[in-house]
Design an enzyme around this catalytic site. Sequence first.
Site, PDB file in Angstrom:
ATOM      1  N   LYS A 105       6.772   9.078  -3.609  1.00 55.14           N
ATOM      2  CA  LYS A 105       5.357   8.980  -3.262  1.00 55.14           C
ATOM      3  C   LYS A 105       4.473   9.473  -4.408  1.00 55.14           C
ATOM      4  O   LYS A 105       3.396   8.935  -4.667  1.00 55.14           O
ATOM      5  CB  LYS A 105       5.070   9.771  -1.983  1.00 55.14           C
ATOM      6  CG  LYS A 105       5.652   9.155  -0.714  1.00 55.14           C
ATOM      7  CD  LYS A 105       5.205   9.934   0.503  1.00 55.14           C
ATOM      8  CE  LYS A 105       5.694   9.301   1.800  1.00 55.14           C
ATOM      9  NZ  LYS A 105       7.135   9.377   1.967  1.00 55.14           N
ATOM     10  N   LYS A 107       3.955  16.141   2.806  1.00 57.49           N
ATOM     11  CA  LYS A 107       4.770  14.945   3.043  1.00 57.49           C
ATOM     12  C   LYS A 107       5.979  14.934   2.116  1.00 57.49           C
ATOM     13  O   LYS A 107       5.868  15.268   0.934  1.00 57.49           O
ATOM     14  CB  LYS A 107       3.952  13.674   2.792  1.00 57.49           C
ATOM     15  CG  LYS A 107       2.768  13.483   3.714  1.00 57.49           C
ATOM     16  CD  LYS A 107       1.829  12.395   3.233  1.00 57.49           C
ATOM     17  CE  LYS A 107       2.467  11.040   3.224  1.00 57.49           C
ATOM     18  NZ  LYS A 107       1.493   9.982   2.859  1.00 57.49           N
ATOM     19  N   GLY A 146       8.717   7.394   7.795  1.00 61.09           N
ATOM     20  CA  GLY A 146       9.020   7.497   9.223  1.00 61.09           C
ATOM     21  C   GLY A 146       8.595   8.800   9.852  1.00 61.09           C
ATOM     22  O   GLY A 146       9.075   9.157  10.931  1.00 61.09           O
ATOM     23  N   GLY A 147       7.703   9.561   9.188  1.00 61.37           N
ATOM     24  CA  GLY A 147       7.241  10.818   9.764  1.00 61.37           C
ATOM     25  C   GLY A 147       8.168  11.985   9.538  1.00 61.37           C
ATOM     26  O   GLY A 147       7.864  13.110   9.936  1.00 61.37           O
ATOM     27  N   HIS A 149      -4.260   4.143  10.567  1.00 63.92           N
ATOM     28  CA  HIS A 149      -3.138   3.747   9.717  1.00 63.92           C
ATOM     29  C   HIS A 149      -3.122   2.219   9.685  1.00 63.92           C
ATOM     30  O   HIS A 149      -2.777   1.578  10.668  1.00 63.92           O
ATOM     31  CB  HIS A 149      -1.832   4.298  10.292  1.00 63.92           C
ATOM     32  CG  HIS A 149      -0.630   3.991   9.461  1.00 63.92           C
ATOM     33  ND1 HIS A 149       0.307   4.938   9.133  1.00 63.92           N
ATOM     34  CD2 HIS A 149      -0.191   2.848   8.876  1.00 63.92           C
ATOM     35  CE1 HIS A 149       1.264   4.391   8.409  1.00 63.92           C
ATOM     36  NE2 HIS A 149       0.973   3.120   8.238  1.00 63.92           N
ATOM     37  N   HIS A 180       3.747  11.458  13.663  1.00 68.35           N
ATOM     38  CA  HIS A 180       3.645  10.575  12.499  1.00 68.35           C
ATOM     39  C   HIS A 180       4.596   9.385  12.588  1.00 68.35           C
ATOM     40  O   HIS A 180       4.837   8.725  11.582  1.00 68.35           O
ATOM     41  CB  HIS A 180       3.895  11.347  11.197  1.00 68.35           C
ATOM     42  CG  HIS A 180       3.033  12.567  11.069  1.00 68.35           C
ATOM     43  ND1 HIS A 180       1.668  12.501  10.887  1.00 68.35           N
ATOM     44  CD2 HIS A 180       3.345  13.893  11.125  1.00 68.35           C
ATOM     45  CE1 HIS A 180       1.174  13.728  10.823  1.00 68.35           C
ATOM     46  NE2 HIS A 180       2.158  14.584  10.970  1.00 68.35           N
ATOM     47  N   GLU A 188       0.863   0.637   2.632  1.00 63.49           N
ATOM     48  CA  GLU A 188       0.263   1.395   3.719  1.00 63.49           C
ATOM     49  C   GLU A 188      -0.983   2.127   3.243  1.00 63.49           C
ATOM     50  O   GLU A 188      -0.982   2.760   2.182  1.00 63.49           O
ATOM     51  CB  GLU A 188       1.285   2.383   4.297  1.00 63.49           C
ATOM     52  CG  GLU A 188       2.535   1.701   4.824  1.00 63.49           C
ATOM     53  CD  GLU A 188       3.362   2.581   5.734  1.00 63.49           C
ATOM     54  OE1 GLU A 188       2.985   3.749   5.927  1.00 63.49           O
ATOM     55  OE2 GLU A 188       4.382   2.104   6.246  1.00 63.49           O
ATOM     56  N   ARG A 221      10.579  -2.846   1.588  1.00 65.48           N
ATOM     57  CA  ARG A 221      11.530  -3.452   2.524  1.00 65.48           C
ATOM     58  C   ARG A 221      10.755  -4.141   3.635  1.00 65.48           C
ATOM     59  O   ARG A 221       9.527  -4.082   3.687  1.00 65.48           O
ATOM     60  CB  ARG A 221      12.429  -2.372   3.135  1.00 65.48           C
ATOM     61  CG  ARG A 221      11.622  -1.247   3.784  1.00 65.48           C
ATOM     62  CD  ARG A 221      12.506  -0.233   4.471  1.00 65.48           C
ATOM     63  NE  ARG A 221      11.801   0.983   4.852  1.00 65.48           N
ATOM     64  CZ  ARG A 221      11.049   1.144   5.928  1.00 65.48           C
ATOM     65  NH1 ARG A 221      10.868   0.117   6.743  1.00 65.48           N
ATOM     66  NH2 ARG A 221      10.459   2.278   6.199  1.00 65.48           N
TER      67      ARG A 221
END
Length: 663
Positions: free
Chosen positions: A119, A161, A167-168, A211, A238, A278, A294
């Site tokens: 990230k 994060k 996926g939270g 989101h 999340h 996102e 993906r």
Amino acid sequence: MTRAINTVLIANRGEIACRIIRTCKRMGIRSIAVYSEADRDALHVALADEAYEIGAAPPRESYLNQGAIIRAAEQSGADAVHPGYGFLSENAVFAEACAKAGLIFIGPPPAAIRAMGSKSEAKALMEKAGVPLVPGYHGTDQSPKVLQAAADQIGYPVLIKASAGGGGKGMKVASSAGEFQAALESAQREAKNAFGDDRVLVEKYLQQPRHIEAQIFGDCLGNIVHLFERDCSIQRRHQKVIEEAPAPGLSPERRAAIGKAAIEAGKAVGYVGAGTVEFIAEGESFYFMEMNTRLQVEHPVTEAITGLDLVEWQIRIARGEKLPKAQSELAIHGHAMEVRLYAEDPARDFLPQTGTLHHLRFPEGARVDSGIREGDAVSIHYDPMIAKIITHGADRAEAIARLRRALAATEVGGLATNLDFLQAILRQPDFASGKVDTGFIERHRTELLPEGQPLPVNALALAALAVLRGGERDAAAAAPAGDPYSPWSLLPGWRVNRDAYSDLIFQHGEATLSVRAHYRATGYALDLPDGTVEAQAELGTDGAIAARIGTARCKGRVVRRDTECLVFLDGATHRLTLVDPRRPSAADAATTGRILAPMPGTVTKILVVAGAVVAKGSVLAIVEAMKMEHAVKAPRDGKVTIVHFAAGDQVTDGAELLVLEEA
């Protein structure tokens, strides 16, 4: 240059494996499944043309075992490997291993996976490309002191994060400087367990964000298009719960801006294949969060509004073909919505559930993507999602109406699920009007998760009638042929010189409910909590029941297994236990001070020792299951007398972790 793909090995399991296999069949491509010991009888194995066992149940020994998957591909003569999502789908090393073995990896180039896999690195690239970013720290110095200083400078609340995941998992909110270090440690533990990498980034936590994500596709010729956006704001912890496309309330200008930014993000890394960019949005502003290299779980809603098969697009692009459509040829048709049906208990803070699904009915008239059949088990080793249920309508209201109808026709027995919770969201007025953001569930928690809901009287009556009629049918079947009318061979509650009746006791949550059934020539008189009613019932197949209760007629289903009675009525699921008064109650056992594991999993921390005095609400232990941490708290003030487990130990559901006596 195009390349032939005649055989595809699917390096995944569950609903996505089934989804890919079905597209392969439609395209005339041979499909190869891989499976773990736990998945020998799984649906994706049954659907595939051929299947290979690759290891034990834990993912690291099977679905994350790159060598075993490559060997299966070579043994089967596969031309290509499709990683699905999760597991190895965003693993650049695996993509390179496929190429080295002469296999086509149906996904983006390894360089793009690496660029977006961190990230922090992804945000640096997006900054160069001019894609807007949330204020935050994405640096390489991961010392707690530096991270705390960055959070202090950004201003609280902040979001911590996992740098390598999604996926939270590994995601925590710190509302103040005093909360930061504990949140950081928890995020790093989850990140390490889930991704093998405990690096994190710190960002400003927006108060009421949405989101919104854009589906992009790129080909080997440098063309990139977006397939419009999805709104995934309805989340808990999340993790997405409901997804829809297009995002409600977006102006054409804002939609175009999001699509343009997504394409710029793809161009920045030379993207090929399916990807999702996102964004987090608040007001008129939107910011890049991450890019998933993906296919996404929620891709069916994009398929529904575009009329496309995204797996087919993936295969065609992997062959080296040009994108099937240009941006000008793509358009939105109607509205689509998807829910994720999970084996989890909303009443117990959404704890994942494991066990056998002894009853499973999916709705007609809706798309259902599932890798599970009735009789299958939900395992501790994998995600507890049972199915995705997707509907499409001319507009958002129609999509919601169809989804509500589909969920009302869905029945699951054997495990607690989030089915009623999903229906509550769809009924909520703010959701219906499109007022959604990532805080929606928490803000409406009391409406969506009401405590102590009384059991509808008709549900209790149906449970009683099913037990009574089932007993009569069993007794009639066992009656001696010589005297089928003997009162001793039937079960009508017959008594000498007394009213014929039977007493039934049910447990529903904390409530104990009694029903006295008086036998009548045409049925029963039921003494219910609200009074006595005349009732009749006819049992159909598989628990179906049609009844007249007083002046009302109702149809439902009652599924019995041991002492459990599941009543499916008017779209709701009611769980009752038929009580044997000769057995001790669960409430008697609850006073012993035994602290039990809330689910099967791994003990990651024991925070007390024998002899410790603790206050009510203190965290005693942390159990990790399905890559999520769950805190086990003291139900009252007390003294710890026994500790049975240590960090690293595996525990079963209901295992006694420790004993807490009154102080």
